[in-house]
Design a protein around this motif. Structure first.
Motif, PDB file in Angstrom:
ATOM      1  N   LYS A   1       0.821  -1.219   0.000  1.00  0.00           N
ATOM      2  CA  LYS A   1       0.000   0.000   0.000  1.00  0.00           C
ATOM      3  C   LYS A   1       0.851   1.263   0.000  1.00  0.00           C
ATOM      4  N   GLY A   2       2.051   1.189   0.563  1.00  0.00           N
ATOM      5  CA  GLY A   2       2.930   2.358   0.598  1.00  0.00           C
ATOM      6  C   GLY A   2       3.100   2.965   1.975  1.00  0.00           C
ATOM      7  N   ASP A   3       2.465   2.382   2.981  1.00  0.00           N
ATOM      8  CA  ASP A   3       2.634   2.886   4.344  1.00  0.00           C
ATOM      9  C   ASP A   3       3.996   2.513   4.917  1.00  0.00           C
ATOM     10  N   MET A   4       4.540   1.388   4.465  1.00  0.00           N
ATOM     11  CA  MET A   4       5.795   0.879   4.990  1.00  0.00           C
ATOM     12  C   MET A   4       6.724   0.493   3.837  1.00  0.00           C
ATOM     13  N   SER A   5       7.937   0.115   4.200  1.00  0.00           N
ATOM     14  CA  SER A   5       8.916  -0.394   3.252  1.00  0.00           C
ATOM     15  C   SER A   5       9.377  -1.757   3.745  1.00  0.00           C
ATOM     16  N   LEU A   6       9.970  -2.542   2.882  1.00  0.00           N
ATOM     17  CA  LEU A   6      10.522  -3.825   3.330  1.00  0.00           C
ATOM     18  C   LEU A   6      11.643  -3.602   4.339  1.00  0.00           C
ATOM     19  N   ILE A   7      12.476  -2.577   4.105  1.00  0.00           N
ATOM     20  CA  ILE A   7      13.616  -2.288   4.965  1.00  0.00           C
ATOM     21  C   ILE A   7      13.492  -0.871   5.499  1.00  0.00           C
ATOM     22  N   GLY A   8      13.717  -0.712   6.804  1.00  0.00           N
ATOM     23  CA  GLY A   8      13.676   0.613   7.415  1.00  0.00           C
ATOM     24  C   GLY A   8      13.545   0.507   8.917  1.00  0.00           C
ATOM     25  N   PRO A   9      13.554   1.631   9.621  1.00  0.00           N
ATOM     26  CA  PRO A   9      13.344   1.600  11.073  1.00  0.00           C
ATOM     27  C   PRO A   9      11.962   1.060  11.399  1.00  0.00           C
ATOM     28  N   ARG A  10      11.835   0.324  12.478  1.00  0.00           N
ATOM     29  CA  ARG A  10      10.546  -0.231  12.851  1.00  0.00           C
ATOM     30  C   ARG A  10       9.569   0.889  13.223  1.00  0.00           C
ATOM     31  N   PRO A  11       8.279   0.757  12.819  1.00  0.00           N
ATOM     32  CA  PRO A  11       7.287   1.778  13.164  1.00  0.00           C
ATOM     33  C   PRO A  11       6.973   1.753  14.654  1.00  0.00           C
ATOM     34  N   GLN A  12       6.754   2.922  15.214  1.00  0.00           N
ATOM     35  CA  GLN A  12       6.461   3.017  16.632  1.00  0.00           C
ATOM     36  C   GLN A  12       5.136   3.744  16.859  1.00  0.00           C
ATOM     37  N   VAL A  13       4.611   3.591  18.065  1.00  0.00           N
ATOM     38  CA  VAL A  13       3.328   4.199  18.393  1.00  0.00           C
ATOM     39  C   VAL A  13       3.549   5.648  18.808  1.00  0.00           C
ATOM     40  N   ALA A  14       2.455   6.404  18.888  1.00  0.00           N
ATOM     41  CA  ALA A  14       2.543   7.847  19.137  1.00  0.00           C
ATOM     42  C   ALA A  14       3.195   8.163  20.479  1.00  0.00           C
TER      43      ALA A  14
ATOM     44  N   LEU B   1      18.173  -2.524  10.236  1.00  0.00           N
ATOM     45  CA  LEU B   1      19.551  -2.804  10.599  1.00  0.00           C
ATOM     46  C   LEU B   1      19.668  -3.358  12.006  1.00  0.00           C
ATOM     47  N   TRP B   2      18.851  -2.838  12.930  1.00  0.00           N
ATOM     48  CA  TRP B   2      19.001  -3.340  14.305  1.00  0.00           C
ATOM     49  C   TRP B   2      18.370  -4.713  14.471  1.00  0.00           C
ATOM     50  N   GLN B   3      17.397  -5.061  13.622  1.00  0.00           N
ATOM     51  CA  GLN B   3      16.822  -6.406  13.705  1.00  0.00           C
ATOM     52  C   GLN B   3      17.847  -7.477  13.330  1.00  0.00           C
ATOM     53  N   VAL B   4      18.685  -7.201  12.344  1.00  0.00           N
ATOM     54  CA  VAL B   4      19.675  -8.201  11.937  1.00  0.00           C
ATOM     55  C   VAL B   4      20.951  -8.086  12.743  1.00  0.00           C
ATOM     56  N   SER B   5      20.989  -7.148  13.689  1.00  0.00           N
ATOM     57  CA  SER B   5      22.178  -6.973  14.527  1.00  0.00           C
ATOM     58  C   SER B   5      21.950  -7.413  15.964  1.00  0.00           C
ATOM     59  N   GLY B   6      20.849  -8.096  16.220  1.00  0.00           N
ATOM     60  CA  GLY B   6      20.609  -8.569  17.574  1.00  0.00           C
ATOM     61  C   GLY B   6      19.177  -8.478  18.040  1.00  0.00           C
ATOM     62  N   ARG B   7      18.329  -7.739  17.285  1.00  0.00           N
ATOM     63  CA  ARG B   7      16.909  -7.599  17.613  1.00  0.00           C
ATOM     64  C   ARG B   7      16.741  -7.119  19.049  1.00  0.00           C
ATOM     65  N   ASN B   8      15.925  -7.777  19.844  1.00  0.00           N
ATOM     66  CA  ASN B   8      15.600  -7.271  21.172  1.00  0.00           C
ATOM     67  C   ASN B   8      16.728  -7.453  22.186  1.00  0.00           C
TER      68      ASN B   8
ATOM     69  N   LEU C   1      19.443   5.302  13.119  1.00  0.00           N
ATOM     70  CA  LEU C   1      19.915   6.575  12.588  1.00  0.00           C
ATOM     71  C   LEU C   1      21.021   6.366  11.554  1.00  0.00           C
ATOM     72  N   TYR C   2      21.856   5.355  11.778  1.00  0.00           N
ATOM     73  CA  TYR C   2      22.890   5.033  10.786  1.00  0.00           C
ATOM     74  C   TYR C   2      22.239   4.644   9.465  1.00  0.00           C
ATOM     75  N   TYR C   3      21.181   3.844   9.535  1.00  0.00           N
ATOM     76  CA  TYR C   3      20.481   3.422   8.317  1.00  0.00           C
ATOM     77  C   TYR C   3      19.909   4.628   7.576  1.00  0.00           C
ATOM     78  N   VAL C   4      19.255   5.530   8.302  1.00  0.00           N
ATOM     79  CA  VAL C   4      18.615   6.690   7.681  1.00  0.00           C
ATOM     80  C   VAL C   4      19.653   7.566   6.983  1.00  0.00           C
ATOM     81  N   ASP C   5      20.779   7.806   7.631  1.00  0.00           N
ATOM     82  CA  ASP C   5      21.785   8.716   7.084  1.00  0.00           C
ATOM     83  C   ASP C   5      22.644   8.086   5.997  1.00  0.00           C
ATOM     84  N   ASN C   6      22.727   6.757   5.977  1.00  0.00           N
ATOM     85  CA  ASN C   6      23.668   6.093   5.067  1.00  0.00           C
ATOM     86  C   ASN C   6      22.974   5.092   4.146  1.00  0.00           C
TER      87      ASN C   6
END
Length: 485
Positions: free
Chosen positions: A401-414, A437-444, A456-461
């Motif tokens: 639909k375009g609300d999300m992307s396959l790769i990106g920061p996880r969506p958060q609540v308000a 990036l953080w999901q494949v680097s250790g997740r929770n 932030l590294y993902y967004v900038d790079n």
């Protein structure tokens, strides 16, 4: 013996990393064996499979063609920097050099045969490079994995000294510790003369004055010395140290006062002998262009088709467990702060939302990235759905639909977004993703600070290659269920 001498003696303990010097030689031998094998297989395969049949008899000329091709290919790899010690262990530079050098070899062979009017069989040519190039890349990958495994066990490490002000020493050390596969073992620090403490705040032993770097580096047996901000008073002193260490097999590295910048955004341009580091602008806008959107549409459509049977199994288990709704639609904050309904398979009890505040008080956690290892709200089928991230598959429709992307920061609540500072609001400059990036680097298993840093590294790079790498690593993280709860 003085206190500093005792510290230097202690810093010498441990296994030296001199065997790393032989890594280029080992790679060269492996490549030679691979290329000889590829040539032999190409000869046999071309005759057996009758690929591009011609009247040429290759076996009669193998003693000339084979050695020339292997020698030329290895020479091109060497000239292309595929055996430089600095390319091993991390990054894509090693693979790029191997691939580019191999393609250059293929091009040179083709052009040479054309101008020399030499009838090199096309089947042999196709098989030799079709087998050789992937084999070289696969072996480099295997060697890297073995190297990383050895470093996790404490072997094949670089012994590192960091020179600079205590705060910058700790900052550089923290970056090196985040990447253990690089093999940097910090054995000590060199600080300005006015610093009289025995250790930095992070516990790195101070071995002496940064002005005496040459003698201390040689005495401690270090492999690499990092010069951070505040290390030396002048550039001429740095040059003198580099001269002193040029024949001692010690790498001199200058660590600039910037972090979390990808190599694609950094360019070094010498001006009058002064190396200036140019940093390109952050790439958040690139992550919102049509190329990434097309990738999301094609990828999400394909995954919906592939995982169709799993959708049915998961939906059936959720419904049969407590007869409640199959899907959970949660309002999340997306790109530029716009809210959308994020879909998931329901993994918690129906009244889960009303229990959040009480659980936060019990755990003593804030709303930001709130997670519980043993969350009492999770249902029985919800545990395996979460463990293997099956609960998030419906978000493929959000991607379509375009609300999300396959790769990106996880969506958060308000309520989480309300706690953002100015830096964290940069997460909202791109579409939120199903994985990141953080999901494949250790997740929770990662701390909140580390998870935010990676986002932030993902967004900038951002880059498409990074997206493909994250997507590939996601399967390993999911099937290994690392940090999932």
């Amino acid at each position: 013996m003085t206190v500093l001498s005792e510290r230097r003696s202690k810093a010498r303990l441990g296994t030296p990393s001199r065997t790393l010097r032989y890594l280029p030689v080992i790679s060269f031998v492996l490549d030679a064996v691979l290329l000889v094998t590829a040539v032999l297989v190409a000869v046999v395969g071309r005759e057996t499979l009758s690929i591009f049949p011609t009247a040429a008899s290759l076996r009669q000329e193998l003693h000339t063609i084979g050695p020339l091709l292997v020698a030329g290919w290895l020479t091109t790899l060497w000239l292309g920097g595929a055996y430089r010690p600095s390319v091993y262990g991390a990054g894509t530079d090693e693979y790029k050099r191997v691939l580019n050098s191999s393609l250059a070899t293929a091009a040179l062979v083709g052009v040479a045969c054309f101008f020399a009017n030499y009838p090199l069989p096309r089947g042999f040519y196709a098989l030799a490079f079709g087998i050789g190039i992937p084999a070289l890349l696969v072996v480099r990958y295997v060697v890297r994995r073995l190297l990383h495994g050895a470093r996790r066990r404490g072997a094949l490490l670089y012994r590192v000294l960091i020179a600079g002000s205590p705060s910058h020493v700790d900052e550089v050390a923290a970056v090196l510790r985040r990447e253990p596969h690089l093999g940097y073992r910090v054995v000590g620090a060199l600080t300005p003369a006015h610093y009289l403490e025995e250790e930095t705040r992070s516990g790195i032993p101070v071995l002496g004055n940064s002005d005496d770097a040459t003698s201390i580096v040689l005495e401690s047996g270090a492999d690499i010395v990092f010069f951070a901000s505040g290390a030396l008073a002048s550039s001429s002193h740095m040059r003198q140290i580099a001269w002193d260490l040029e024949h001692e097999h010690v790498q001199v590295v200058v660590a600039p006062g910037v972090t979390d910048v990808s190599s694609e955004r950094v360019r070094i341009r010498p001006v009058g002998g002064l190396p200036l580091m140019h940093i390109d602008a952050p790439r958040a806008t690139d992550a919102s262009r049509w190329g990434k959107r097309l990738f999301d549409i094609v990828g999400s459509t394909a995954l919906i088709v592939v995982f169709g049977p799993l959708f049915l199994i998961a939906a059936g288990q959720v419904k049969l467990h407590d007869r409640g709704p199959v899907f959970f639609r949660h309002v999340r904050v997306g790109r530029d702060g716009e809210e959308f309904g994020c879909l998931k398979f329901r993994t918690m009890v129906v009244e889960a939302e009303s229990m959040v505040v009480d659980l936060q008080e019990q755990e003593g956690q804030s709303a930001l990235l709130f997670k519980m290892r043993n969350d009492p709200r999770i249902t029985r089928p919800g545990r395996w759905l979460r463990r293997y991230s099956v609960d998030e598959l419906p978000q493929l429709f959000n991607v379509l639909k375009g609300d999300m992307s396959l790769i990106g920061p996880r969506p958060q609540v308000a309520r989480e977004v309300a706690l953002y500072d100015d830096a964290m609001r940069r997460r909202l400059r791109v579409r939120p993703g199903m994985t990141g990036l953080w999901q494949v680097s250790g997740r929770n298993d990662l701390s909140v600070t580390e998870a935010i840093r990676l986002d932030l590294y993902y967004v900038d790079n951002w880059s498409m290659m990074q997206d493909l790498s994250i997507l590939a690593k996601t399967f390993g993280a999911v099937f290994g269920s690392r940090g999932a709860y």
